[in-house]
Design a protein around this motif. Structure first.
Motif, PDB file in Angstrom:
ATOM      1  N   LEU A   1       0.598  -1.179   0.121  1.00 18.73           N
ATOM      2  CA  LEU A   1      -0.009  -0.590   0.074  1.00 18.73           C
ATOM      3  C   LEU A   1       0.998   1.405  -0.053  1.00 18.73           C
ATOM      4  N   GLU A   2       1.750   1.146   0.857  1.00 13.44           N
ATOM      5  CA  GLU A   2       2.873   2.534   0.497  1.00 13.44           C
ATOM      6  C   GLU A   2       4.030   2.716  -0.423  1.00 13.44           C
ATOM      7  N   ASN A   3       4.022   1.460  -1.382  1.00 15.96           N
ATOM      8  CA  ASN A   3       4.825   1.591  -2.466  1.00 15.96           C
ATOM      9  C   ASN A   3       4.071   1.459  -4.234  1.00 15.96           C
ATOM     10  N   GLU A   4       5.164   1.701  -4.910  1.00 14.49           N
ATOM     11  CA  GLU A   4       4.281   1.659  -6.274  1.00 14.49           C
ATOM     12  C   GLU A   4       4.851   0.276  -6.756  1.00 14.49           C
ATOM     13  N   ALA A   5       3.314  -0.481  -5.618  1.00 14.55           N
ATOM     14  CA  ALA A   5       2.617  -2.152  -6.929  1.00 14.55           C
ATOM     15  C   ALA A   5       1.953  -2.088  -7.588  1.00 14.55           C
ATOM     16  N   SER A   6       1.487  -1.626  -8.140  1.00 17.51           N
ATOM     17  CA  SER A   6       0.853  -1.207  -9.674  1.00 17.51           C
ATOM     18  C   SER A   6       1.440  -0.510 -10.538  1.00 17.51           C
ATOM     19  N   SER A   7       1.328  -1.234 -12.185  1.00 12.25           N
ATOM     20  CA  SER A   7       2.263  -0.893 -12.713  1.00 12.25           C
ATOM     21  C   SER A   7       1.192  -1.520 -14.535  1.00 12.25           C
ATOM     22  N   LEU A   8       1.387  -0.531 -15.177  1.00  8.99           N
ATOM     23  CA  LEU A   8       1.068  -1.015 -16.864  1.00  8.99           C
ATOM     24  C   LEU A   8       2.210  -1.256 -17.362  1.00  8.99           C
ATOM     25  N   VAL A   9       1.712  -2.012 -18.634  1.00 10.99           N
ATOM     26  CA  VAL A   9       2.605  -2.816 -19.727  1.00 10.99           C
ATOM     27  C   VAL A   9       2.815  -2.245 -20.761  1.00 10.99           C
ATOM     28  N   ASP A  10       4.333  -1.920 -20.798  1.00 13.79           N
ATOM     29  CA  ASP A  10       4.576  -0.940 -21.907  1.00 13.79           C
ATOM     30  C   ASP A  10       5.353  -1.412 -23.290  1.00 13.79           C
ATOM     31  N   PHE A  11       4.533  -2.197 -23.949  1.00 15.49           N
ATOM     32  CA  PHE A  11       5.275  -2.694 -25.319  1.00 15.49           C
ATOM     33  C   PHE A  11       6.270  -2.084 -25.747  1.00 15.49           C
TER      34      PHE A  11
END
Length: 284
Positions: free
Chosen positions: A43-53
Motif C-alpha cells: 500500500l505504501e509502494n508503487e505496487a501497481s504498474s502498466l505494461v509498456d510494449f
C-alpha cells in the motif's frame, strides 16, 4: 500518514485447535503471514504498474501512491512462530518483538506495544491478526474521514473468498446469541446507525452485535483516550475468547464502534486469509 501496526503472531500445530494458529499447516500459515505483511507494505509502494510494449519487459507506474508509511511490529512467544519463513527483504521491514506471556494474552501485549509508542506521533495505531489482508488503497483515508468524531470508531467487515470465485464473499462476523452478561449486554443491544457522506452519496454505518473484525485502528487522539481508559489494561477475556477480546472488547467498551451496514458492507473491509467459515471447519 504514518501507521503503527502491531501483529500478535503465534503458531503451534494442533489439529484440534479452533484457530488457524494451530489447525492450519505451517506452510499455509506462513503464506498467510507473508500475505498480510505484503498487503500493508504494498500500500505504501508503487505496487501497481502498466505494461509498456514499447520496450522489453517495460512497465509504467499505475495508480497514485497513497501517502502511507507503516511501522510493523510482530510479537511472538518463544519458538512458536514462523518468522524465519519470511523472505529477507520482508523481515527487514518488520520489527520482531518476543514476549513473555500465556498464548491467550498475546493480543494484549500487542496493544501495549501501541501504548508504548504514543510518543512517536503516528497518525493511526492498530493491531491486526496475522491472517488478514488489507487491499483497499483508500482504507486509511476512509478511517481518517470518519475519525473526526473521536467518540466513534469504524471497524471493517471481515470476509472470506474462494480463490476461483473471488466475488463470492462471505462476511464472517455476523450476529449471534451471547449468554446474558450484565457487564456488557447493553453494548450488544445498541442498534444505532448513522450515514456517512462519501463520493457524492451516503454510506450507512451500523452498530452491530458482533463488532469483531480481526483488527482495529485508532487515530492518535483515540489511542491516547483509549490508553487512559479503564478497559485498556484490564485484560477482560469473556468476549467470545481472549483473542476476540483483545482485538475488540476493550475498544467496544470505550468507544461507539460502527461497521458498514450490510447493504454497503464493502465500503470498508478486510479479508480473512482462510475459508473456515466459507467451507466449514472440517474442510478448511
Amino acid at each position: 500518514m504514518r501507521v503503527l501496526v502491531s501483529i500478535p503472531h503465534y503458531f503451534r500445530e494442533d489439529p484440534q485447535s479452533a484457530y488457524g494458529s494451530g489447525r492450519m499447516k505451517a506452510s499455509a500459515r506462513a503464506s498467510s503471514l507473508a500475505m498480510a505483511l505484503h498487503g500493508l507494505l504494498d500500500l505504501e509502494n508503487e505496487a501497481s504498474s502498466l505494461v509498456d510494449f514499447r520496450r522489453e519487459n517495460g512497465r509504467l507506474a499505475a495508480n497514485s501512491v497513497p501517502d502511507l508509511r507503516f511501522e510493523i511490529v510482530v510479537c511472538t512467544l518463544g519458538d512458536n512462530h514462523l518468522m524465519e519463513t519470511l523472505a529477507p527483504d520482508l523481515r527487514a521491514r518488520v520489527h520482531h518483538q518476543p514476549a513473555l506471556c500465556p498464548p491467550e494474552k498475546l493480543g494484549f501485549i500487542a496493544q501495549q506495544i501501541l501504548a508504548n509508542n504514543m510518543g512517536n506521533s503516528f497518525d493511526f495505531y492498530g493491531i491486526m491478526e496475522d491472517d488478514v489482508l488489507i487491499s483497499d488503497r483508500y482504507f486509511f483515508d476512509k478511517l481518517a474521514y470518519f475519525s473526526n468524531d473521536t467518540n466513534k470508531v469504524l471497524f471493517p467487515n471481515r470476509f472470506e473468498i474462494e480463490e476461483h470465485r473471488p466475488n463470492r464473499k462471505l462476511y464472517v462476523d455476523g450476529p449471534y446469541g451471547y449468554v446474558s452478561n450484565p457487564e456488557f449486554e447493553h453494548l450488544l443491544n445498541d442498534r444505532r446507525s448513522c450515514d456517512l457522506a462519501w463520493a457524492g452519496g451516503l454510506v450507512r454505518l451500523q452498530k452491530v452485535v458482533n463488532s469483531h473484525a480481526g483488527c482495529f485502528f485508532l487515530s492518535r487522539e483515540q489511542m491516547r483516550f483509549y490508553r487512559a481508559a479503564p478497559a485498556f489494561g484490564d485484560h477482560v477475556t469473556q468476549y467470545v475468547s481472549a483473542l476476540e477480546s483483545a482485538m475488540t472488547f476493550g475498544v467496544m467498551r470505550t468507544f461507539d464502534v460502527y461497521k458498514p451496514a450490510r447493504e454497503n458492507a464493502d465500503f470498508l473491509e478486510i479479508r480473512h486469509l482462510g475459508v473456515r467459515h466459507l467451507v466449514g471447519p472440517g474442510q478448511a
